[in-house]
Design an enzyme around this catalytic site. Structure first.
Site, PDB file in Angstrom:
ATOM      1  N   TYR A 160       0.824  -1.219   0.000  1.00 30.83           N
ATOM      2  CA  TYR A 160       0.000   0.000   0.000  1.00 30.83           C
ATOM      3  C   TYR A 160       0.853   1.262   0.000  1.00 30.83           C
ATOM      4  CZ  TYR A 160      -4.146  -2.746   0.056  1.00 30.83           C
ATOM      5  OH  TYR A 160      -5.128  -3.616  -0.340  1.00 30.83           O
ATOM      6  N   GLN A 179     -15.139   2.547  -6.459  1.00 32.27           N
ATOM      7  CA  GLN A 179     -14.434   1.418  -5.853  1.00 32.27           C
ATOM      8  C   GLN A 179     -12.947   1.761  -5.735  1.00 32.27           C
ATOM      9  OE1 GLN A 179     -15.951  -2.553  -7.683  1.00 32.27           O
ATOM     10  NE2 GLN A 179     -16.342  -0.970  -9.239  1.00 32.27           N
ATOM     11  N   HIS A 226     -14.703   1.591  -0.974  1.00 31.69           N
ATOM     12  CA  HIS A 226     -13.606   0.705  -0.559  1.00 31.69           C
ATOM     13  C   HIS A 226     -12.475   1.465   0.112  1.00 31.69           C
ATOM     14  CE1 HIS A 226     -15.040  -2.509  -3.639  1.00 31.69           C
ATOM     15  NE2 HIS A 226     -15.748  -2.511  -2.524  1.00 31.69           N
ATOM     16  N   GLY A 250     -15.709   1.553 -16.130  1.00 29.22           N
ATOM     17  CA  GLY A 250     -14.363   1.054 -15.865  1.00 29.22           C
ATOM     18  C   GLY A 250     -14.258   0.025 -14.767  1.00 29.22           C
ATOM     19  N   SER A 283     -14.756  -4.324 -13.849  1.00 25.19           N
ATOM     20  CA  SER A 283     -14.917  -5.669 -14.413  1.00 25.19           C
ATOM     21  C   SER A 283     -16.152  -6.369 -13.855  1.00 25.19           C
ATOM     22  CB  SER A 283     -13.674  -6.508 -14.081  1.00 25.19           C
ATOM     23  OG  SER A 283     -13.555  -6.625 -12.662  1.00 25.19           O
ATOM     24  N   ASN A 325     -17.304   0.984 -20.732  1.00 27.43           N
ATOM     25  CA  ASN A 325     -16.146   0.168 -20.364  1.00 27.43           C
ATOM     26  C   ASN A 325     -15.304  -0.133 -21.603  1.00 27.43           C
ATOM     27  OD1 ASN A 325     -15.102  -0.975 -17.868  1.00 27.43           O
ATOM     28  ND2 ASN A 325     -15.265  -2.949 -18.905  1.00 27.43           N
ATOM     29  N   LEU A 326     -14.048  -0.565 -21.335  1.00 29.63           N
ATOM     30  CA  LEU A 326     -13.181  -0.883 -22.486  1.00 29.63           C
ATOM     31  C   LEU A 326     -13.640  -2.159 -23.164  1.00 29.63           C
ATOM     32  CD1 LEU A 326     -10.606   0.203 -23.856  1.00 29.63           C
ATOM     33  CD2 LEU A 326      -9.283  -1.392 -22.475  1.00 29.63           C
ATOM     34  N   ALA A 380     -12.129   5.115 -21.515  1.00 26.39           N
ATOM     35  CA  ALA A 380     -12.926   6.062 -20.716  1.00 26.39           C
ATOM     36  C   ALA A 380     -12.689   7.512 -21.142  1.00 26.39           C
ATOM     37  CB  ALA A 380     -12.578   5.890 -19.235  1.00 26.39           C
TER      38      ALA A 380
HETATM   39  C1  BV8 Z   1     -18.072  -8.050   1.474  1.00 31.60           C
HETATM   40  C2  BV8 Z   1      -9.713  -1.981  -1.984  1.00 31.60           C
HETATM   41  C3  BV8 Z   1     -19.829  -8.505   3.029  1.00 31.60           C
HETATM   42  C4  BV8 Z   1      -8.377  -2.515  -1.651  1.00 31.60           C
HETATM   43  C5  BV8 Z   1     -10.975  -3.790  -3.054  1.00 31.60           C
HETATM   44  C6  BV8 Z   1     -19.030 -14.872  -3.857  1.00 31.60           C
HETATM   45  C7  BV8 Z   1     -20.137 -14.124  -4.247  1.00 31.60           C
HETATM   46  C8  BV8 Z   1     -20.311 -12.813  -3.802  1.00 31.60           C
HETATM   47  C9  BV8 Z   1     -19.362 -12.216  -2.970  1.00 31.60           C
HETATM   48  C10 BV8 Z   1     -18.272 -12.958  -2.610  1.00 31.60           C
HETATM   49  C11 BV8 Z   1     -18.093 -14.272  -3.030  1.00 31.60           C
HETATM   50  N1  BV8 Z   1     -16.936 -14.722  -2.500  1.00 31.60           N
HETATM   51  C12 BV8 Z   1     -16.368 -13.735  -1.758  1.00 31.60           C
HETATM   52  C13 BV8 Z   1     -17.168 -12.679  -1.803  1.00 31.60           C
HETATM   53  C14 BV8 Z   1     -16.983 -11.390  -1.169  1.00 31.60           C
HETATM   54  C15 BV8 Z   1     -15.905 -10.567  -1.848  1.00 31.60           C
HETATM   55  C16 BV8 Z   1     -15.903 -10.703  -3.358  1.00 31.60           C
HETATM   56  O1  BV8 Z   1     -16.698 -10.094  -4.061  1.00 31.60           O
HETATM   57  N2  BV8 Z   1     -14.969 -11.530  -3.867  1.00 31.60           N
HETATM   58  C17 BV8 Z   1     -14.889 -11.706  -5.314  1.00 31.60           C
HETATM   59  C18 BV8 Z   1     -13.431 -11.916  -5.710  1.00 31.60           C
HETATM   60  C19 BV8 Z   1     -15.775 -12.874  -5.711  1.00 31.60           C
HETATM   61  N3  BV8 Z   1     -16.211  -9.202  -1.521  1.00 31.60           N
HETATM   62  C20 BV8 Z   1     -15.809  -8.697  -0.339  1.00 31.60           C
HETATM   63  O2  BV8 Z   1     -15.124  -9.296   0.461  1.00 31.60           O
HETATM   64  C21 BV8 Z   1     -16.320  -7.311  -0.030  1.00 31.60           C
HETATM   65  N4  BV8 Z   1     -16.951  -7.322   1.256  1.00 31.60           N
HETATM   66  O3  BV8 Z   1     -18.573  -8.789   0.645  1.00 31.60           O
HETATM   67  O4  BV8 Z   1     -18.574  -7.873   2.757  1.00 31.60           O
HETATM   68  C22 BV8 Z   1     -20.927  -7.545   2.727  1.00 31.60           C
HETATM   69  C23 BV8 Z   1     -21.665  -7.704   1.561  1.00 31.60           C
HETATM   70  C24 BV8 Z   1     -22.700  -6.791   1.291  1.00 31.60           C
HETATM   71  C25 BV8 Z   1     -22.969  -5.753   2.177  1.00 31.60           C
HETATM   72  C26 BV8 Z   1     -22.207  -5.632   3.335  1.00 31.60           C
HETATM   73  C27 BV8 Z   1     -21.176  -6.520   3.598  1.00 31.60           C
HETATM   74  C28 BV8 Z   1     -15.189  -6.303   0.032  1.00 31.60           C
HETATM   75  C29 BV8 Z   1     -14.506  -6.221  -1.317  1.00 31.60           C
HETATM   76  C30 BV8 Z   1     -13.556  -5.021  -1.335  1.00 31.60           C
HETATM   77  C31 BV8 Z   1     -12.159  -5.459  -1.725  1.00 31.60           C
HETATM   78  N5  BV8 Z   1     -11.321  -4.274  -1.897  1.00 31.60           N
HETATM   79  N6  BV8 Z   1     -10.250  -2.660  -3.165  1.00 31.60           N
HETATM   80  C32 BV8 Z   1      -7.363  -2.207  -2.715  1.00 31.60           C
HETATM   81  O5  BV8 Z   1      -7.653  -1.441  -3.661  1.00 31.60           O
HETATM   82  O6  BV8 Z   1      -6.271  -2.761  -2.597  1.00 31.60           O
HETATM   83  S1  BV8 Z   1     -11.483  -4.596  -4.437  1.00 31.60           S
HETATM   84  C33 BV8 Z   1     -10.802  -3.938  -5.854  1.00 31.60           C
HETATM   85  O7  BV8 Z   1     -11.126  -4.824  -6.948  1.00 31.60           O
HETATM   86  C34 BV8 Z   1     -11.469  -2.649  -6.298  1.00 31.60           C
HETATM   87  O8  BV8 Z   1     -11.788  -1.809  -5.236  1.00 31.60           O
HETATM   88  C35 BV8 Z   1     -12.697  -3.083  -7.064  1.00 31.60           C
HETATM   89  O9  BV8 Z   1     -13.830  -3.136  -6.209  1.00 31.60           O
HETATM   90  C36 BV8 Z   1     -12.407  -4.512  -7.397  1.00 31.60           C
HETATM   91  C37 BV8 Z   1     -12.626  -4.770  -8.848  1.00 31.60           C
HETATM   92  O10 BV8 Z   1     -11.708  -4.019  -9.542  1.00 31.60           O
HETATM   93  P1  BV8 Z   1     -12.139  -3.064 -10.765  1.00 31.60           P
HETATM   94  O11 BV8 Z   1     -12.204  -1.686 -10.241  1.00 31.60           O
HETATM   95  O12 BV8 Z   1     -13.336  -3.573 -11.472  1.00 31.60           O
HETATM   96  O13 BV8 Z   1     -10.862  -3.233 -11.661  1.00 31.60           O
HETATM   97  P2  BV8 Z   1     -10.523  -4.466 -12.608  1.00 31.60           P
HETATM   98  O14 BV8 Z   1      -9.056  -4.409 -12.883  1.00 31.60           O
HETATM   99  O15 BV8 Z   1     -11.117  -5.729 -12.055  1.00 31.60           O
HETATM  100  O16 BV8 Z   1     -11.320  -4.116 -13.937  1.00 31.60           O
HETATM  101  C38 BV8 Z   1     -10.960  -2.940 -14.648  1.00 31.60           C
HETATM  102  C39 BV8 Z   1     -12.010  -2.767 -15.714  1.00 31.60           C
HETATM  103  O17 BV8 Z   1     -11.729  -1.541 -16.405  1.00 31.60           O
HETATM  104  C40 BV8 Z   1     -12.009  -3.873 -16.740  1.00 31.60           C
HETATM  105  O18 BV8 Z   1     -13.334  -4.236 -17.044  1.00 31.60           O
HETATM  106  C41 BV8 Z   1     -11.337  -3.221 -17.963  1.00 31.60           C
HETATM  107  O19 BV8 Z   1     -11.871  -3.708 -19.181  1.00 31.60           O
HETATM  108  C42 BV8 Z   1     -11.704  -1.785 -17.783  1.00 31.60           C
HETATM  109  N7  BV8 Z   1     -10.735  -0.841 -18.349  1.00 31.60           N
HETATM  110  C43 BV8 Z   1      -9.384  -0.980 -18.410  1.00 31.60           C
HETATM  111  N8  BV8 Z   1      -8.856   0.104 -19.019  1.00 31.60           N
HETATM  112  C44 BV8 Z   1      -9.892   0.936 -19.331  1.00 31.60           C
HETATM  113  C45 BV8 Z   1     -11.084   0.333 -18.894  1.00 31.60           C
HETATM  114  N9  BV8 Z   1     -12.289   0.904 -19.075  1.00 31.60           N
HETATM  115  C46 BV8 Z   1     -12.320   2.118 -19.693  1.00 31.60           C
HETATM  116  N10 BV8 Z   1     -11.216   2.752 -20.139  1.00 31.60           N
HETATM  117  C47 BV8 Z   1      -9.998   2.201 -19.973  1.00 31.60           C
HETATM  118  N11 BV8 Z   1      -8.909   2.847 -20.421  1.00 31.60           N
END
Ligand code: BV8
Length: 235
Positions: A59, A98, A116, A182, A184, A208-209, A226
């Protein structure tokens, strides 16, 4: 501007993709942040318990990196919408991000909710105070409030509860338009917001991309970088 039958209240969910063209790595994509680290090793409370130095260094590196980046045309376009929409349409704009960077704010946005957490905040595990933090945490600095060396990054790790979910669901239920930019659609509960919006009869748009995991839930998806498709949509 935002010609879709003149919605009044707009909720915009943003993810790492909106900051990608500012030079901030996304999580899932070639060379993305999670590609270099197992999520379980750096973004869970268990990881922090097991290897605090690894987590604090991860971090510290990201906190330092975002301070060298600038908001891009997408951040500026959303800030313009955020400022002008209430006057133009009498409605509200809320940016639910996020992202833990501060590019929305530095781009001029006023109504930003970091579900987040934020890189530039440190959270004291001893006294629960939060502090604006631009330095490092690896050296275990004392909490400015209580003096304890118990500061952690103020970001929501996997398994932790995102901030202000009630406010977010409230805003979605009062929205006429839900826009996702932006992200996934890989992480819940953020990825489930579009389904909540659909269930409530809210118009949904994805910018989104590439198609995301949640694309099927959007009334409309527009693909492209974006910095091109967000200003085009705002205009
Ligand atoms: C919780 C902070 C309970 C830290 C982050 C099964 C089903 C449902 C849920 C779960 C499950 N198993 C486990 C869970 C829970 C879990 C979860 O969802 N796991 C996933 C892996 C399945 N979730 C949690 O634990 C959350 N808490 O559930 O608590 C609760 C529930 C409801 C209500 C109350 C309590 C907490 C999750 C938070 C984790 N922390 N970040 C840090 O940053 O280090 S997560 C982190 O990844 C981000 O914050 C974001 O949320 C997440 C996804 O990332 P994205 O932002 O989408 O980025 P990514 O790279 O994935 O995608 C980028 C996108 O941009 C792509 O689509 C790409 O095409 C596009 N892109 C790229 N370039 C461009 C572009 N678009 C436009 N222009 C461009 N140039």
């Amino acid at each position: 501007m935002v010609a879709m039958n003149r919605p009044r209240n707009i909720v915009i969910l943003t993810g790492a993709g909106i900051s990608a063209e500012s030079g901030i790595d996304t999580f899932r994509g070639g060379g993305g942040l999670w590609e270099q680290h197992r999520v379980e090793d750096v973004a869970t409370p268990e990881a922090f318990e097991r290897d605090p130095d690894l987590v604090l260094r991860f971090y510290d590196m990201r906190r330092e990196a975002i301070q060298t980046k600038e908001p891009n045309a997408a951040h500026h376009a959303l800030a313009r919408l955020d400022r002008e929409w209430p006057k133009k349409a009498g409605g509200e704009v809320l940016i639910v991000t996020q992202n833990v960077d501060d590019l929305h704010e530095r781009g001029g946005a006023l109504n930003v909710l970091h579900m987040h957490g934020e890189h530039l905040n440190a959270w004291c595990m001893a006294c629960d105070e939060r502090h604006r933090w631009t330095g490092t945490l690896i050296d275990r600095p004392p909490c400015p409030a209580c003096g304890e060396s118990a500061l952690r990054p103020d970001v929501v790790w996997f398994g932790e509860v995102p901030y202000r979910m009630e406010d977010i669901y409230q805003a979605v239920s009062g929205a006429d338009l839900f826009v996702s930019i932006g992200t996934s659609g890989a992480v819940y509960p953020a990825a489930g917001l579009v389904r909540s919006a659909r269930d409530l009869g809210v118009q949904t748009l994805e910018l989104n991309l590439e198609r995301s995991q949640g694309s099927a839930w959007f009334h409309e998806t527009r693909l492209g970088p974006a910095t091109e498709i967000v200003p085009a949509w705002v205009e």
